[in-house]
Design a protein around this motif. Structure first.
Motif, PDB file in Angstrom:
ATOM      1  N   PHE A  63       0.815  -1.214   0.000  1.00  0.00           N
ATOM      2  CA  PHE A  63       0.000   0.000   0.000  1.00  0.00           C
ATOM      3  C   PHE A  63       0.851   1.269   0.000  1.00  0.00           C
ATOM      4  O   PHE A  63       0.376   2.335   0.386  1.00  0.00           O
ATOM      5  N   SER A  69      -1.451   7.218   4.190  1.00  0.00           N
ATOM      6  CA  SER A  69      -2.180   6.348   3.264  1.00  0.00           C
ATOM      7  C   SER A  69      -2.070   4.888   3.690  1.00  0.00           C
ATOM      8  O   SER A  69      -3.067   4.153   3.691  1.00  0.00           O
ATOM      9  N   ASN A  73      -5.229   2.590   5.049  1.00  0.00           N
ATOM     10  CA  ASN A  73      -5.608   1.334   4.386  1.00  0.00           C
ATOM     11  C   ASN A  73      -5.549   0.145   5.331  1.00  0.00           C
ATOM     12  O   ASN A  73      -6.443  -0.718   5.305  1.00  0.00           O
ATOM     13  N   LEU A  77      -8.608  -2.194   6.303  1.00  0.00           N
ATOM     14  CA  LEU A  77      -8.478  -3.614   5.995  1.00  0.00           C
ATOM     15  C   LEU A  77      -8.754  -4.453   7.229  1.00  0.00           C
ATOM     16  O   LEU A  77      -9.582  -5.378   7.196  1.00  0.00           O
ATOM     17  N   GLN A 121      -5.734  -1.658  -2.548  1.00  0.00           N
ATOM     18  CA  GLN A 121      -6.746  -0.688  -2.145  1.00  0.00           C
ATOM     19  C   GLN A 121      -8.110  -1.044  -2.725  1.00  0.00           C
ATOM     20  O   GLN A 121      -9.136  -0.912  -2.049  1.00  0.00           O
ATOM     21  N   ILE A 124      -9.618  -3.731  -0.584  1.00  0.00           N
ATOM     22  CA  ILE A 124     -10.185  -3.218   0.659  1.00  0.00           C
ATOM     23  C   ILE A 124     -11.564  -2.621   0.408  1.00  0.00           C
ATOM     24  O   ILE A 124     -12.514  -2.858   1.176  1.00  0.00           O
ATOM     25  N   SER A 161     -11.138  10.137  -1.539  1.00  0.00           N
ATOM     26  CA  SER A 161      -9.973   9.891  -2.383  1.00  0.00           C
ATOM     27  C   SER A 161      -9.878  10.924  -3.500  1.00  0.00           C
ATOM     28  O   SER A 161      -8.795  11.416  -3.833  1.00  0.00           O
ATOM     29  N   ASP A 171     -10.859   2.745  -6.632  1.00  0.00           N
ATOM     30  CA  ASP A 171     -12.050   2.669  -5.785  1.00  0.00           C
ATOM     31  C   ASP A 171     -13.243   2.125  -6.569  1.00  0.00           C
ATOM     32  O   ASP A 171     -13.998   1.280  -6.060  1.00  0.00           O
TER      33      ASP A 171
END
Length: 236
Positions: A63, A69, A73, A77, A121, A124, A161, A171
């Motif tokens: 990540f 960031s 994440n 997660l 990402q 997640i 984001s 995303d």
């Protein structure tokens, strides 16, 4: 203290524990320059022509370097993966692993056509999406600024984001794959003429699901009931 940490660590459900640990170890190894991100990113050409199969997995584990960031994440997660595993997937580890495989395979196929180097990402966001759709009445708060219900969470994260200047392609990929799983698992089987299309292979069940031990009291009652029926038949 170390004993308490180890005890708490091994109380984390196995899938959440394994995936989160792998992500932390991978990022730490990159930070210490043991490995390079160039050895991890998703590259179909290197996978197919040079047989660097590990990229199919490592592209979900990194990540970025330690920072906001990465922390953001990892927290999401751990939180939503654990809530899924301890909630609707409790006692169904094989089904949870199968969801991981489904999401990973579909994202990898999309990744061939979309220029995305790391898929963690998106994965997640997929977990968040599935959790949010299975808990539609949960009220949420984002950094104390916005109140909303759970199904809007993936879109709030996507908007966040976008405000940070990041690409929202990742995303949207996670939301798309999450919706595919949710539709095939929760919606389509309950429609008229629908049926379950995502069936967990028996191999995964044999590997991850422990056979349920029969309740001794239930067996004893069944045996007593059978003996009583046999006595009545003999009496007749």
């Amino acid at each position: 203290m170390a004993h308490n940490f180890a005890q708490e660590y091994f109380q984390i459900p196995v899938v959440t524990r394994t995936y989160t640990t792998a992500c932390v170890i991978t990022t730490t190894a990159v930070q210490l320059e043991v490995i390079s991100p160039f050895q991890l990113y998703f590259n179909p050409d290197l996978i197919i022509r040079r047989y660097q199969i590990w990229r199919l997995i490592t592209s979900f584990l990194f990540f970025g370097s330690f920072g906001f960031s990465f922390l953001f994440n990892i927290i999401f997660l751990y939180r939503y993966c654990r809530m899924l595993e301890e909630g609707c997937f409790r006692g169904r580890t094989a089904d949870f692993v199968f969801m991981f495989l489904f999401g990973g395979v579909v994202m990898t196929l999309f990744g061939v056509f979309v220029n995305i180097f790391f898929l963690g990402q998106a994965f997640i966001i997929m977990l968040v999406y599935v959790w949010s759709r299975r808990h539609p009445l949960v009220r949420m708060n984002f950094f104390g600024l916005v109140n909303f219900q759970a199904p809007f969470l993936p879109w709030v994260l996507t908007t966040f984001s976008l405000l940070l200047g990041n690409s929202i392609v990742i995303d949207l990929l996670g939301i798309s794959v999450g919706h595919m799983y949710y539709f095939l698992e929760d919606v389509f089987p309950n429609q008229p003429g629908g049926r379950r299309l995502l069936v967990t292979p028996q191999l995964l069940r044999a590997m991850f699901d422990q056979p349920e031990e029969p309740d001794y009291r239930t067996l004893q009652e069944e045996q007593q009931g059978g003996d009583l029926q046999q006595d009545e038949e003999q009496h007749d």
